[in-house]
Design a protein around this motif. Structure first.
Motif, short mmCIF file in Angstrom:
data_model
loop_
_atom_site.label_atom_id
_atom_site.label_comp_id
_atom_site.label_asym_id
_atom_site.label_seq_id
_atom_site.Cartn_x
_atom_site.Cartn_y
_atom_site.Cartn_z
N GLU A 38 48.55 44.34 42.49
CA GLU A 38 48.33 45.52 43.36
C GLU A 38 48.92 44.98 44.89
O GLU A 38 49.60 46.09 45.60
CB GLU A 38 46.81 44.90 44.09
CG GLU A 38 45.89 45.93 44.75
CD GLU A 38 44.42 45.52 44.60
OE1 GLU A 38 43.75 46.61 44.86
OE2 GLU A 38 44.08 44.63 43.68
N MET A 60 40.88 49.10 38.81
CA MET A 60 42.05 48.33 37.61
C MET A 60 41.47 48.57 36.06
O MET A 60 40.59 47.45 36.54
CB MET A 60 42.67 47.38 38.50
CG MET A 60 43.56 45.77 37.81
SD MET A 60 45.51 46.38 38.04
CE MET A 60 45.17 46.37 39.69
N HIS A 106 46.27 51.56 37.49
CA HIS A 106 45.59 51.55 38.95
C HIS A 106 45.21 51.92 39.66
O HIS A 106 46.34 52.99 40.31
CB HIS A 106 46.28 49.76 39.78
CG HIS A 106 46.04 49.44 40.93
ND1 HIS A 106 44.83 49.26 41.20
CD2 HIS A 106 46.51 49.31 41.63
CE1 HIS A 106 44.97 49.37 42.10
NE2 HIS A 106 45.72 49.19 42.92
#
Length: 120
Positions: A38, A60, A106
């Motif tokens: 991330e 995610m 993501h």
């Protein structure tokens, strides 16, 4: 914006499942691998935004497929798959010594920082 970004992270004792409480072994925890991924996507997107904006993770989908010992370097590569309005979708892979240890899709949303903070 570049279509890809890469970053490296060294696994610390505090990054382990044992330290995190997500497991009992001294190996890279899944929550810390997610943070590495991330963080790399966030940095990639952040460089394109103005001072009133930032991005937040909204989704995610992850596979953590191999253990990683403390002291090992994790190489994370992010590839932008698409952007629609204010939503950016990334493919992310994490490798150690050339072996894939995880992959993810993501999504991040670009938001107005002040408006977002006033909403909480």
């Amino acid at each position: 914006m570049d279509e890809t970004a890469e970053n490296q992270y060294i696994v610390k004792e505090s990054d382990t499942a044992e330290a995190m409480g997500s497991g009992g072994l001294p190996v890279l925890s899944t929550p810390h691998m997610v943070a590495y991924m991330e963080n790399t996507a966030w940095k990639m997107l952040e460089s394109t935004l103005d001072d009133t904006q930032t991005s937040v993770g909204i989704e995610m989908n992850l596979t953590h497929s191999a253990p990683t010992a403390v002291g090992k370097r994790v190489d994370v590569k992010v590839t932008l798959l698409e952007s629609t309005k204010n939503i950016y979708t990334f493919h992310i892979e994490a490798h150690v010594e050339g072996k894939r240890i995880g992959k993810a899709e993501h999504k991040r949303a670009v938001i107005q920082t002040e408006k977002f903070m006033k909403s909480i």
